[in-house]
Design an enzyme around this catalytic site. Structure first.
Site, mmCIF file in Angstrom:
data_model
loop_
_atom_site.group_PDB
_atom_site.id
_atom_site.type_symbol
_atom_site.label_atom_id
_atom_site.label_comp_id
_atom_site.label_asym_id
_atom_site.label_seq_id
_atom_site.Cartn_x
_atom_site.Cartn_y
_atom_site.Cartn_z
ATOM 1 N N GLY A 1 0.821 -1.208 0.000
ATOM 2 C CA GLY A 1 0.000 0.000 0.000
ATOM 3 C C GLY A 1 0.851 1.253 0.000
ATOM 4 O O GLY A 1 0.343 2.353 0.168
ATOM 5 N N PRO B 1 5.887 -4.966 -1.379
ATOM 6 C CA PRO B 1 5.709 -3.808 -2.244
ATOM 7 C C PRO B 1 5.753 -4.165 -3.725
ATOM 8 O O PRO B 1 6.598 -4.962 -4.148
ATOM 9 C CB PRO B 1 6.902 -2.921 -1.877
ATOM 10 C CG PRO B 1 7.939 -3.865 -1.377
ATOM 11 C CD PRO B 1 7.227 -5.027 -0.768
ATOM 12 N N TYR C 1 -8.725 3.120 -13.855
ATOM 13 C CA TYR C 1 -8.706 3.656 -12.488
ATOM 14 C C TYR C 1 -8.777 5.178 -12.443
ATOM 15 O O TYR C 1 -8.714 5.764 -11.365
ATOM 16 C CB TYR C 1 -7.401 3.251 -11.774
ATOM 17 C CG TYR C 1 -7.127 1.778 -11.715
ATOM 18 C CD1 TYR C 1 -8.073 0.891 -11.193
ATOM 19 C CD2 TYR C 1 -5.910 1.273 -12.141
ATOM 20 C CE1 TYR C 1 -7.799 -0.463 -11.117
ATOM 21 C CE2 TYR C 1 -5.632 -0.087 -12.069
ATOM 22 C CZ TYR C 1 -6.576 -0.946 -11.558
ATOM 23 O OH TYR C 1 -6.298 -2.274 -11.475
ATOM 24 N N CYS D 1 -10.622 1.704 -30.947
ATOM 25 C CA CYS D 1 -11.979 2.140 -31.260
ATOM 26 C C CYS D 1 -12.854 2.101 -30.013
ATOM 27 O O CYS D 1 -13.774 1.289 -29.873
ATOM 28 C CB CYS D 1 -12.551 1.303 -32.392
ATOM 29 S SG CYS D 1 -11.637 1.618 -33.894
ATOM 30 N N GLU D 2 -12.496 2.948 -29.073
ATOM 31 C CA GLU D 2 -13.182 3.133 -27.799
ATOM 32 C C GLU D 2 -12.675 4.499 -27.325
ATOM 33 O O GLU D 2 -11.672 4.981 -27.825
ATOM 34 C CB GLU D 2 -12.689 2.129 -26.746
ATOM 35 C CG GLU D 2 -12.959 0.692 -27.053
ATOM 36 C CD GLU D 2 -14.068 0.110 -26.220
ATOM 37 O OE1 GLU D 2 -14.692 0.847 -25.435
ATOM 38 O OE2 GLU D 2 -14.291 -1.094 -26.374
ATOM 39 N N TYR E 1 1.817 -2.220 -13.009
ATOM 40 C CA TYR E 1 0.457 -2.476 -13.514
ATOM 41 C C TYR E 1 0.222 -1.828 -14.875
ATOM 42 O O TYR E 1 -0.848 -1.346 -15.170
ATOM 43 C CB TYR E 1 -0.600 -2.006 -12.494
ATOM 44 C CG TYR E 1 -0.341 -2.582 -11.128
ATOM 45 C CD1 TYR E 1 -0.552 -3.936 -10.892
ATOM 46 C CD2 TYR E 1 0.181 -1.801 -10.104
ATOM 47 C CE1 TYR E 1 -0.264 -4.492 -9.661
ATOM 48 C CE2 TYR E 1 0.469 -2.351 -8.865
ATOM 49 C CZ TYR E 1 0.250 -3.695 -8.652
ATOM 50 O OH TYR E 1 0.536 -4.250 -7.445
HETATM 51 C C1 LIG Z 1 -1.013 -6.498 -5.408
HETATM 52 C C2 LIG Z 1 -0.538 -6.955 -4.117
HETATM 53 C C3 LIG Z 1 0.539 -6.315 -3.482
HETATM 54 C C4 LIG Z 1 1.258 -5.132 -4.061
HETATM 55 O O1 LIG Z 1 0.558 -3.930 -3.921
HETATM 56 P P1 LIG Z 1 1.231 -2.538 -4.369
HETATM 57 O O2 LIG Z 1 0.170 -1.534 -4.135
HETATM 58 O O3 LIG Z 1 1.608 -2.650 -5.801
HETATM 59 O O4 LIG Z 1 2.439 -2.312 -3.540
HETATM 60 C C5 LIG Z 1 0.949 -6.841 -2.278
HETATM 61 N N1 LIG Z 1 0.338 -7.906 -1.709
HETATM 62 C C6 LIG Z 1 -0.700 -8.527 -2.298
HETATM 63 C C7 LIG Z 1 -1.314 -9.705 -1.637
HETATM 64 C C8 LIG Z 1 -1.184 -8.071 -3.510
HETATM 65 O O5 LIG Z 1 -2.227 -8.688 -4.062
#
Ligand SMILES: *Cc1c(COP(=O)(O)O)cnc(C)c1O
Length: 413
Positions: A218, A260, A302, A328-329, A356
């Site tokens: 996070g 992370p 997002y 085409c969107e 991502y």
């Molecule tokens: C996606 C994910 C993460 C990584 O989250 P980030 O926001 O990219 O740091 C960590 N743990 C789990 C279980 C996840 O699914």
């Protein structure tokens, strides 16, 4: 990386192209490690789903990172990239018992997030240590308000189900060696995160054989100027202190783990696309690039804001552009952005394209997925070839025999 180097790489490998700067990945890894230097046993498990190219995984392995995986395929990629099985944690959600057993047989750490599978797995394999994913139901509610909400999240075993969980552990006699949380939301308020950690510590006291506590991820990184980012140094200081106190209380020095993804790779990535058309309409100037949400979907999925820079003209006068794709969107990368004057053929650079981005790319509109390049010590290394038409047809089965070529005459009236 600077615009000159990026432009050079774009000319060498053509666009659209993903470029990753290894130095930035290394510095982010070191920054996080350093923030938690007061923890005796720290373990960073890079979340493979953010950017899963095998060469990136090798780089992470070389740094001493572990690997966080969410599918059996990511587990296999990690093993191929040289990770030892014990350095891989498998944290799936909603997968079959069979897939979890397959991962366990490969020797990786299993992390289970629901009671049904926990009971089945524990009954069949009481000797295999298992980590459990807890849902602490904590989320930030405005200004330092902590609310115990988010009751309907599909992730993790609710803290309200701990009594049931303990009964399963007792009945199966299984071995719980780790507890885990990953709320999936950004750590913007360190106090909220520490509050969730307290719930995890409280839960941990129920298990006697723990080896680690995994705090998920996070960590937020800035996407545009003025964005709040996680103060990892402050978090490291505060959490390390609490963690060490807890270990003392628990009577054993545990490992503190994090997973992370974005923090390690987001800012290391650049997506380069060429401008096909500059189109002036009555109110807007569109710059259409040779890409779309087939290559970079975060802005459309997002509402993510990726900074866009014209690396072919870094000193030209700034004008307003809406940068769009060729799909085409509606595939708008950015609305009314101030960008140095764009000419057709210029290369635009999208920042924060490490996490991502490529991993979410598709072949929508039967377009090729881009190539990937790793920029390492001043040199560009191709780490994925651009797709070609064979890739579009690969595994398709053409049943032309079913339909014949002769045209039946359809009577018309
Ligand atoms: C996606 C994910 C993460 C990584 O989250 P980030 O926001 O990219 O740091 C960590 N743990 C789990 C279980 C996840 O699914």
């Amino acid at each position: 990386m600077n615009p000159t180097d990026l432009l050079k790489v774009a000319h060498e490998f053509d666009a659209p192209l993903y470029v990753y700067d290894s130095a930035k990945i290394v510095s982010q890894y070191n920054r996080l490690t350093n923030a938690f230097k007061n923890v005796g046993n720290l373990r960073l498990n890079y979340a493979a789903k953010a950017l899963s190219n095998i060469s990136i995984l090798r780089l992470m392995n070389g740094l001493g990172s572990g690997l966080d995986t969410v599918s059996i395929q990511e587990v296999k990629l990690g093993l191929m990239a040289g990770f030892k099985p014990e350095c891989i944690i498998y944290t799936p959600n909603g997968v079959s018992l069979e897939e979890i057993e397959e991962a366990a047989a490969l020797g990786v750490q299993i992390n289970i997030d629901n009671l049904s599978i926990l009971e089945q797995f524990g009954s069949k394999h009481p000797d295999i240590p298992v980590c459990i994913r807890i849902n602490p139901h904590v989320m930030a509610g405005g200004n330092s308000n902590i609310s115990v909400g988010h009751i309907d999240s599909k992730f993790g075993i609710s803290i309200h189900q701990i009594p049931h969980l303990l009964r399963i552990v007792e009945l199966t006699n299984m071995n719980i060696n780790g507890i885990h949380m990953h709320t999936g939301s950004d750590i913007l308020d360190i106090d909220v995160f520490l509050y969730a950690s307290e719930i995890l510590f409280e839960t941990a006291k129920n298990f006697k054989n723990l080896e680690f506590i995994d705090f998920g991820s996070g960590f937020k990184v800035p996407y545009r100027e003025g964005d709040i980012q996680t103060n990892v140094e402050e978090l490291g200081k505060k959490l390390a202190q609490r963690f060490n106190e807890f270990c003392e209380e628990y009577g054993k020095e545990l490992t503190l783990a994090f997973e992370p993804g974005k923090f390690l790779v987001s800012e290391a990535g650049y997506f380069l696309a060429k401008v096909n058309v500059v189109k002036q309409t009555t109110s807007t100037v569109f710059a259409s690039v040779d890409s779309g949400f087939n290559h970079l979907i975060r802005p459309m999925l997002y509402g993510a804001s990726h900074e866009i820079v014209n690396i072919s003209n870094t000193s030209g006068r700034e004008r307003y552009y809406s940068v769009v794709g060729y799909i085409c969107e509606t595939d708008t990368f950015g609305n009314n952005r101030r960008i140095n004057e764009i000419s057709e053929g210029d290369i635009l650079c999208f920042k924060n394209a490490g996490a991502y981005c490529f991993t979410m790319a598709s072949n929508y509109n039967s377009r090729y997925r881009p190539a990937e390049v790793l920029w390492h010590e001043g040199k560009a290394h191709l780490i994925r070839e651009r797709e070609n038409f064979d890739d579009i047809l690969h595994r398709q089965i053409d049943v032309k025999g079913l339909f014949g070529s002769k045209k039946e005459k359809v009577p018309t009236k």
